[in-house]
Enzyme design. Structure first.
Site, PDB file in Angstrom:
ATOM      1  N   GLY A  83      36.043  94.109 125.617  1.00  0.00           N
ATOM      2  CA  GLY A  83      35.662  95.838 124.940  1.00  0.00           C
ATOM      3  C   GLY A  83      36.057  96.474 126.264  1.00  0.00           C
ATOM      4  O   GLY A  83      36.126  97.348 126.204  1.00  0.00           O
TER       5      GLY A  83
ATOM      6  N   GLU B  98      35.840  88.215 129.342  1.00  0.00           N
ATOM      7  CA  GLU B  98      36.395  88.140 128.402  1.00  0.00           C
ATOM      8  C   GLU B  98      37.168  88.771 127.622  1.00  0.00           C
ATOM      9  O   GLU B  98      36.055  89.512 126.287  1.00  0.00           O
ATOM     10  CB  GLU B  98      34.773  86.824 127.981  1.00  0.00           C
ATOM     11  N   PRO B  99      37.612  89.992 128.036  1.00  0.00           N
ATOM     12  CA  PRO B  99      38.737  91.214 127.370  1.00  0.00           C
ATOM     13  C   PRO B  99      39.495  89.735 125.895  1.00  0.00           C
ATOM     14  O   PRO B  99      39.913  89.271 126.629  1.00  0.00           O
ATOM     15  CB  PRO B  99      39.422  91.940 128.432  1.00  0.00           C
TER      16      PRO B  99
ATOM     17  N   ARG C 266      41.041  92.103 123.192  1.00  0.00           N
ATOM     18  CA  ARG C 266      42.347  93.398 122.896  1.00  0.00           C
ATOM     19  C   ARG C 266      43.097  93.785 123.985  1.00  0.00           C
ATOM     20  O   ARG C 266      44.546  93.996 123.923  1.00  0.00           O
ATOM     21  CB  ARG C 266      41.875  94.778 122.844  1.00  0.00           C
TER      22      ARG C 266
ATOM     23  N   ARG D 231      43.217  97.837 111.110  1.00  0.00           N
ATOM     24  CA  ARG D 231      42.458  98.561 111.363  1.00  0.00           C
ATOM     25  C   ARG D 231      42.505 100.186 110.722  1.00  0.00           C
ATOM     26  O   ARG D 231      40.612 100.425 111.120  1.00  0.00           O
ATOM     27  CB  ARG D 231      42.491  98.635 113.024  1.00  0.00           C
TER      28      ARG D 231
ATOM     29  N   CYS E 238      45.849  99.450  95.701  1.00  0.00           N
ATOM     30  CA  CYS E 238      45.024 100.358  95.264  1.00  0.00           C
ATOM     31  C   CYS E 238      44.124 100.811  95.981  1.00  0.00           C
ATOM     32  O   CYS E 238      43.180 100.886  94.989  1.00  0.00           O
ATOM     33  CB  CYS E 238      45.624 100.285  93.821  1.00  0.00           C
ATOM     34  N   GLU E 239      44.351 101.409  97.259  1.00  0.00           N
ATOM     35  CA  GLU E 239      42.596 101.719  97.376  1.00  0.00           C
ATOM     36  C   GLU E 239      42.964 102.480  98.374  1.00  0.00           C
ATOM     37  O   GLU E 239      43.648 102.929  98.992  1.00  0.00           O
ATOM     38  CB  GLU E 239      41.838 100.502  98.872  1.00  0.00           C
TER      39      GLU E 239
ATOM     40  N   TYR F 278      43.826  91.746 116.791  1.00  0.00           N
ATOM     41  CA  TYR F 278      42.962  92.524 115.590  1.00  0.00           C
ATOM     42  C   TYR F 278      44.079  92.636 114.510  1.00  0.00           C
ATOM     43  O   TYR F 278      43.501  93.794 113.930  1.00  0.00           O
ATOM     44  CB  TYR F 278      41.471  93.096 116.011  1.00  0.00           C
TER      45      TYR F 278
HETATM   46  N1  PLP Z   1      33.438  88.953 123.555  1.00  0.00           N
HETATM   47  C1  PLP Z   1      32.150  89.550 122.724  1.00  0.00           C
HETATM   48  C2  PLP Z   1      31.229  88.458 122.626  1.00  0.00           C
HETATM   49  C3  PLP Z   1      32.919  89.647 121.447  1.00  0.00           C
HETATM   50  O1  PLP Z   1      32.324  90.128 120.505  1.00  0.00           O
HETATM   51  C4  PLP Z   1      34.279  90.539 121.416  1.00  0.00           C
HETATM   52  C5  PLP Z   1      34.768  91.230 120.438  1.00  0.00           C
HETATM   53  O2  PLP Z   1      34.472  91.394 119.339  1.00  0.00           O
HETATM   54  C6  PLP Z   1      34.472  90.547 122.745  1.00  0.00           C
HETATM   55  C7  PLP Z   1      34.465  89.651 123.884  1.00  0.00           C
HETATM   56  C8  PLP Z   1      36.013  91.159 122.704  1.00  0.00           C
HETATM   57  O3  PLP Z   1      36.423  92.421 122.361  1.00  0.00           O
HETATM   58  P1  PLP Z   1      37.774  93.358 122.828  1.00  0.00           P
HETATM   59  O4  PLP Z   1      38.612  92.718 122.383  1.00  0.00           O
HETATM   60  O5  PLP Z   1      37.739  94.162 122.468  1.00  0.00           O
HETATM   61  O6  PLP Z   1      38.171  93.772 124.541  1.00  0.00           O
END
Ligand code: PLP
Length: 409
Positions: free
Chosen positions: A231, A266-267, A269, A305, A337-338, A366
């Site tokens: 996150g 665990e990022p 993004r 997105r 067409c949305e 994403y």
């Molecule tokens: N870990 C879990 C369990 C998630 O569901 C997510 C994203 O949905 C992430 C990690 C990664 O999130 P981000 O890409 O925002 O770092």
């Protein structure tokens, strides 16, 4: 801390290599800079030197990205059996893979438990009866319990997971579920994820999540790790400040307190967002009484997105600006067409002409991953960059034959 800048903005990309890629491979095409992915990994490692760092694979599963991150020594957090298979194929060692099973389909469990990797990887359960389902399948391996910490955060309600009952066992049940997990297999960790897009301005929810997880880990005891999710936000707007990673790291350490278990993050993004741009071509320029609408060849089926989360992505013209053109306000729209199929509203661009090449920023996370075949639209190509000039095709553009290949005659 390594020297690379904390964010690579769309304006930092040199236009010539992107124009060359569009000339060679057409548009829409995603471009991913593998060196930037590696730099992002290095910056995370420098900020969290003692942590177990995994890449949330769901952000981008393009093979060269996975290979580069496996080589960089990070682990893989996988949300589905297919992601586990791809992570293994790209070289992540099974013992560095965590499978975070959200309501796992039976087929996913079957395929995970069939692999040789099943005993080495960690399976994270987010519901008590997932333990029953694992017992039914004879699983006795490494387990982690996903907890709903009761706090949420994120750039949009649809990515805030921490307080959503769907995710994880209720905090009050967590200790009991951990005890049950110990009877089933080897309980090695506890896990929570607060949501996606945490900003440095407000770390309150992150701190609270980590504090609760620290308390839980001390109560449960004898764990290898406490995973506090991903996150980590990136600035999608040009004038937004980048996340101060060391502030996040400090807040995390302080909130976790004295726990005899390794911190795990665990990022997704953060590793890949600013390593990618989407190239798209202007097909239509339509003056209307309200604004100038430009139609481009990428839309919600290419980059979901904006339609899904009202997400903002910077857009820039890659046309040589000689002589300089006046700028104008435009809506940048896709071919579907949305009403939701708008990549950007009220943007300022040099007066557009049909055939102009545009770049959409922060498209590495994403982006390709969420592309779809809605409207029978083939998914775009993906080109990777390595070194200053070296580019190669990583995923070819789909054809209509690819889109229809599963249809019975
Ligand atoms: N870990 C879990 C369990 C998630 O569901 C997510 C994203 O949905 C992430 C990690 C990664 O999130 P981000 O890409 O925002 O770092």
């Amino acid at each position: 801390m390594s020297e690379t800048p904390p964010i690579r903005r769309l304006s930092d990309w040199g236009p010539e290599p992107l124009r060359d890629i569009a000339d060679e491979w057409g548009t829409p095409t995603y471009v991913l800079d593998l060196d930037r992915v590696a730099a992002n990994a290095a910056r995370l490692a420098a900020a969290f030197p003692a942590a177990d760092i995994a890449y949330a694979v769901k952000a981008n599963t393009t093979r060269p990205v996975l290979e580069r991150l496996a080589a960089a020594g990070v682990g893989a957090e996988c949300a589905a059996a297919g992601e586990v298979e791809r992570a293994l194929a790209a070289g992540f060692p099974a013992e560095r893979i965590r499978y975070t099973a959200v309501n796992p389909p039976a087929r996913d469990l079957a395929s995970i438990l069939e692999t040789d990797a099943a005993t080495a990887m960690t399976v994270t359960v987010g519901a008590e009866d997932t333990l029953d389902r694992l017992v039914e399948r004879g699983f006795e391996g490494r387990l982690c319990v996903r907890v709903n910490p009761g706090v949420g955060a994120g750039h949009h309600e649809k990515v805030s997971t921490g307080a959503e009952p769907k995710f994880g066992v209720p905090y009050e049940r967590a200790t009991a579920v951990c005890e049950r997990a110990r009877a089933v297999g080897d309980l090695v960790g506890v896990h929570a994820h607060v949501g996606s897009g945490i900003s440095g301005d407000d770390l309150t929810a992150h701190r609270e999540l980590v504090r609760r997880m620290g308390d839980l880990a001390r109560t449960v005891g004898d764990l290898e790790f406490v995973a506090v999710g991903g996150g980590f936000g990136v600035p999608y707007h040009e004038n937004e400040s980048p996340l101060d990673l060391s502030a996040v790291a400090r807040a995390t350490r302080d909130a976790l307190g004295d726990v005899d278990a390794q911190l795990a993050i665990e990022p997704g993004r953060y590793f890949v967002a600013d390593a990618g741009v989407l190239l798209t071509t202007v097909n239509t320029v339509k003056p209307t009484p309200e604004t100038t609408v430009i139609g481009v060849d990428a839309g919600m089926t290419t980059l979901a997105r904006p339609a899904l989360y009202d997400a903002y992505h910077a857009v820039r013209s890659l046309e040589p600006d000689r002589p300089p053109k006046p700028t104008t306000h435009v809506d940048i729209t896709g071919p579907v067409c949305e009403t939701a199929d708008v990549l950007g509203r009220d943007r300022q661009l040099p007066e557009p002409t049909r055939g102009d090449l545009l770049a959409v920023g922060n498209a590495g996370a994403y982006g390709y991953e969420m592309a779809s075949n809605y409207n029978s639209r083939p998914r775009p190509a993906v080109v990777v960059l390595e070194g200053d000039t070296d580019s190669r095709l990583a995923v070819r553009r789909e054809t209509l034959a690819d889109v229809t290949r599963l249809e019975e005659p």
